[in-house]
Design an enzyme around this catalytic site. Sequence first.
Site, PDB file in Angstrom:
ATOM      1  N   LYS A 121       0.839  -1.203   0.000  1.00  0.00           N
ATOM      2  CA  LYS A 121       0.000   0.000   0.000  1.00  0.00           C
ATOM      3  C   LYS A 121       0.872   1.251   0.000  1.00  0.00           C
ATOM      4  CE  LYS A 121      -1.563   1.462   4.068  1.00  0.00           C
ATOM      5  NZ  LYS A 121      -1.099   2.800   4.430  1.00  0.00           N
ATOM      6  N   ASN A 122       1.926   1.251   0.826  1.00  0.00           N
ATOM      7  CA  ASN A 122       2.752   2.453   0.991  1.00  0.00           C
ATOM      8  C   ASN A 122       3.717   2.689  -0.160  1.00  0.00           C
ATOM      9  OD1 ASN A 122       1.352   2.887   3.279  1.00  0.00           O
ATOM     10  ND2 ASN A 122       2.952   2.192   4.673  1.00  0.00           N
ATOM     11  N   ARG A 177      -4.452  10.679   4.927  1.00  0.00           N
ATOM     12  CA  ARG A 177      -3.366  11.661   4.971  1.00  0.00           C
ATOM     13  C   ARG A 177      -2.520  11.624   3.707  1.00  0.00           C
ATOM     14  NH1 ARG A 177      -2.180  14.003   9.233  1.00  0.00           N
ATOM     15  NH2 ARG A 177      -0.102  14.440   8.452  1.00  0.00           N
ATOM     16  N   CYS A 232      -4.891  12.602  13.080  1.00  0.00           N
ATOM     17  CA  CYS A 232      -4.567  11.178  12.962  1.00  0.00           C
ATOM     18  C   CYS A 232      -4.401  10.584  14.348  1.00  0.00           C
ATOM     19  CB  CYS A 232      -3.284  10.994  12.162  1.00  0.00           C
ATOM     20  SG  CYS A 232      -2.791   9.266  12.057  1.00  0.00           S
ATOM     21  N   ARG A 290       1.522  14.428  13.381  1.00  0.00           N
ATOM     22  CA  ARG A 290       1.930  14.250  11.976  1.00  0.00           C
ATOM     23  C   ARG A 290       1.944  15.574  11.205  1.00  0.00           C
ATOM     24  NH1 ARG A 290      -0.530   8.686   9.678  1.00  0.00           N
ATOM     25  NH2 ARG A 290       1.302   8.827   8.333  1.00  0.00           N
ATOM     26  N   ARG A 295      -8.629  -0.720   5.098  1.00  0.00           N
ATOM     27  CA  ARG A 295      -7.854   0.347   4.452  1.00  0.00           C
ATOM     28  C   ARG A 295      -6.519  -0.161   3.940  1.00  0.00           C
ATOM     29  NH1 ARG A 295      -7.368   5.923   7.536  1.00  0.00           N
ATOM     30  NH2 ARG A 295      -6.066   6.167   5.668  1.00  0.00           N
TER      31      ARG A 295
HETATM   32  C1  EPZ Z   1       4.670   6.694   6.045  1.00  0.00           C
HETATM   33  O1  EPZ Z   1       3.950   7.760   6.667  1.00  0.00           O
HETATM   34  C2  EPZ Z   1       3.699   5.515   6.001  1.00  0.00           C
HETATM   35  N1  EPZ Z   1       2.524   5.883   5.247  1.00  0.00           N
HETATM   36  C3  EPZ Z   1       3.302   5.129   7.425  1.00  0.00           C
HETATM   37  O2  EPZ Z   1       2.491   3.962   7.354  1.00  0.00           O
HETATM   38  C4  EPZ Z   1       4.554   4.781   8.208  1.00  0.00           C
HETATM   39  O3  EPZ Z   1       4.206   4.528   9.538  1.00  0.00           O
HETATM   40  C5  EPZ Z   1       5.549   5.965   8.163  1.00  0.00           C
HETATM   41  O4  EPZ Z   1       5.832   6.320   6.804  1.00  0.00           O
HETATM   42  C6  EPZ Z   1       6.863   5.637   8.854  1.00  0.00           C
HETATM   43  O5  EPZ Z   1       7.447   4.534   8.283  1.00  0.00           O
HETATM   44  C7  EPZ Z   1       2.588   5.872   3.888  1.00  0.00           C
HETATM   45  O6  EPZ Z   1       3.593   5.601   3.265  1.00  0.00           O
HETATM   46  C8  EPZ Z   1       1.334   6.237   3.149  1.00  0.00           C
HETATM   47  P1  EPZ Z   1       6.928  10.006   8.003  1.00  0.00           P
HETATM   48  P2  EPZ Z   1       4.517   9.250   6.645  1.00  0.00           P
HETATM   49  O7  EPZ Z   1       6.781  11.280   7.263  1.00  0.00           O
HETATM   50  O8  EPZ Z   1       5.180   9.512   5.349  1.00  0.00           O
HETATM   51  C9  EPZ Z   1       7.290  13.353  11.355  1.00  0.00           C
HETATM   52  C10 EPZ Z   1       0.654   2.564   7.816  1.00  0.00           C
HETATM   53  O9  EPZ Z   1       0.299   2.023   8.881  1.00  0.00           O
HETATM   54  N2  EPZ Z   1       7.069  14.338  10.262  1.00  0.00           N
HETATM   55  O10 EPZ Z   1       8.101   9.159   7.725  1.00  0.00           O
HETATM   56  O11 EPZ Z   1       3.424  10.158   7.058  1.00  0.00           O
HETATM   57  C11 EPZ Z   1       6.033  12.524  11.622  1.00  0.00           C
HETATM   58  O12 EPZ Z   1       5.127  13.198  12.445  1.00  0.00           O
HETATM   59  C12 EPZ Z   1       1.135   4.025   7.828  1.00  0.00           C
HETATM   60  O13 EPZ Z   1       0.659   2.002   6.728  1.00  0.00           O
HETATM   61  C13 EPZ Z   1       7.228  15.692  10.552  1.00  0.00           C
HETATM   62  O14 EPZ Z   1       7.531  16.068  11.682  1.00  0.00           O
HETATM   63  O15 EPZ Z   1       5.593   9.144   7.825  1.00  0.00           O
HETATM   64  C14 EPZ Z   1       6.603  11.267  12.251  1.00  0.00           C
HETATM   65  O16 EPZ Z   1       6.791  11.454  13.617  1.00  0.00           O
HETATM   66  C15 EPZ Z   1       0.940   4.691   9.140  1.00  0.00           C
HETATM   67  N3  EPZ Z   1       7.013  16.590   9.559  1.00  0.00           N
HETATM   68  C16 EPZ Z   1       7.935  11.113  11.521  1.00  0.00           C
HETATM   69  O17 EPZ Z   1       8.240  12.379  10.932  1.00  0.00           O
HETATM   70  C17 EPZ Z   1       6.666  16.204   8.274  1.00  0.00           C
HETATM   71  O18 EPZ Z   1       6.468  17.068   7.400  1.00  0.00           O
HETATM   72  C18 EPZ Z   1       7.937  10.058  10.429  1.00  0.00           C
HETATM   73  O19 EPZ Z   1       6.856  10.324   9.571  1.00  0.00           O
HETATM   74  C19 EPZ Z   1       6.537  14.838   8.003  1.00  0.00           C
HETATM   75  C20 EPZ Z   1       6.746  13.915   9.013  1.00  0.00           C
END
Ligand code: EPZ
Length: 419
Positions: A22-23, A93, A117, A122, A398
């Site tokens: 999915k991701n 998201r 979320c 996030r 989902r």
């Molecule tokens: C991706 O989310 C995945 N979703 C998530 O999977 C996964 O948990 C996550 O990566 C971490 O591996 C998809 O690919 C659609 P991040 P993403 O940006 O891109 C902070 C599932 O269960 N951050 O790597 O949103 C954020 O808050 C889902 O399939 C900022 O601070 O994750 C988090 O603490 C859930 N500012 C950390 O970085 C930003 O602009 C990592 O988030 C962006 C992120």
Amino acid sequence: MDRLIIRGGRRLEGTVQVRGAKNAALPQIAASLLGAAPITLNNLPDVADVGTMLTLIGQYGVQVDRSGPSSVTLNAANASNAEAAYDVVRRMRATLLVLGPLVARFGAARVSMPGGCAIGARPVDLHLKALTALGATVDLEAGYITAKASQGLRGGRILFPSPSVGATETAMMAAVLARGESEIVNAAREPEVRDLAQCLIALGARIEGAGTHQIRIQGVSQLQGGRQDILPDRVEAGTYAVAAAITGGQLELTGTRLEHLAAVGEALERAGVRLWPTDRGLMVSRPGPLRSIDIVTEPYPGFSTDLQAQFMALMTIAPDESTIRETVFENRFMHVPELARLGANISLQGTSALVRGVSALKGAPVMATDLRASVSLVLAGLVAEGETVVNRVYHLDRGYEALDRKLIRCGADIRRAAG
Ligand code: EPZ
């Protein structure tokens, strides 16, 4: 709203086919907005989030042709950056991933801010930081992000304070059409990021270093058509590996490879689970006793946060104590009180959970809160005595294709009930 009714105590045995990730699928669908030629994505998982993303890009004028249950051809020749309906955007998201491609292709975009979320605040600041570094002016107003680059994006250096999967994908997709060279420093190294780069390269993009902390992109004036087989879902594979382990069963996972499990595979082995490669994928078996182990979630190649809840379910029936520390999201323990309803003994201290193993779980009605939390309740229900009822399984749908049917084929006693 559907619920799952599970009678626990059956040892799982059989074969599970792992689908595309999915991701990996979501950003690749968004990437179709970058070009005006058809791209075909194969091994697409049949999950609700993919449906939402296809609906969304359809609203931007992308022609979406399903060529079979797991293939789609996308053609953005007639696409525009007209606004998408909030009703679609608010569902997920990851809809934010259209922002980069829209501003790169059309020089402007207005996209709704993603809603709240369950697993954390996030923020989206790193996505905006990336677009600003590529010359866009970005504003947040009335729940919307606007990004403008009337002369087009230009190459730049994007330095992330911490690796973000989504922001790395936004930066990469935007930089593909930017004039000149771009560099992403402290990029996320997840396999899904690398798979997106492979998809973009198949469309004519010039990208080096995807999968490492430093990615270089040489902008091109346009992309061509192409096709991509989406990477197998390591989170789905890890989830079924835990299903085999928690029931003391044996499953062959096809369509994936042992190395895809990475740190999760190592943790399973430390916990007493055996994993070995087969011609079609990998075998998972738990012939002997479980061991309690500690884990810390981290960005790839560390232990995936998307398998933390599932692993916690496994540790609830392990003999001793295990500490599970969540370092990626600040609020990803929504499954803890629900597992406690099944008789688990878990205490929370800040970003850590201390799990004291119990001899048996007992079935009860529980509530799903997010995608991975909900599947951990299903896994616990597979071993709990009596009946477990998991409510609000739309969370599961989902991101898991036919989870109940796949488990039933391996001997689980599960049934889906409407309303
Ligand atoms: C991706 O989310 C995945 N979703 C998530 O999977 C996964 O948990 C996550 O990566 C971490 O591996 C998809 O690919 C659609 P991040 P993403 O940006 O891109 C902070 C599932 O269960 N951050 O790597 O949103 C954020 O808050 C889902 O399939 C900022 O601070 O994750 C988090 O603490 C859930 N500012 C950390 O970085 C930003 O602009 C990592 O988030 C962006 C992120």
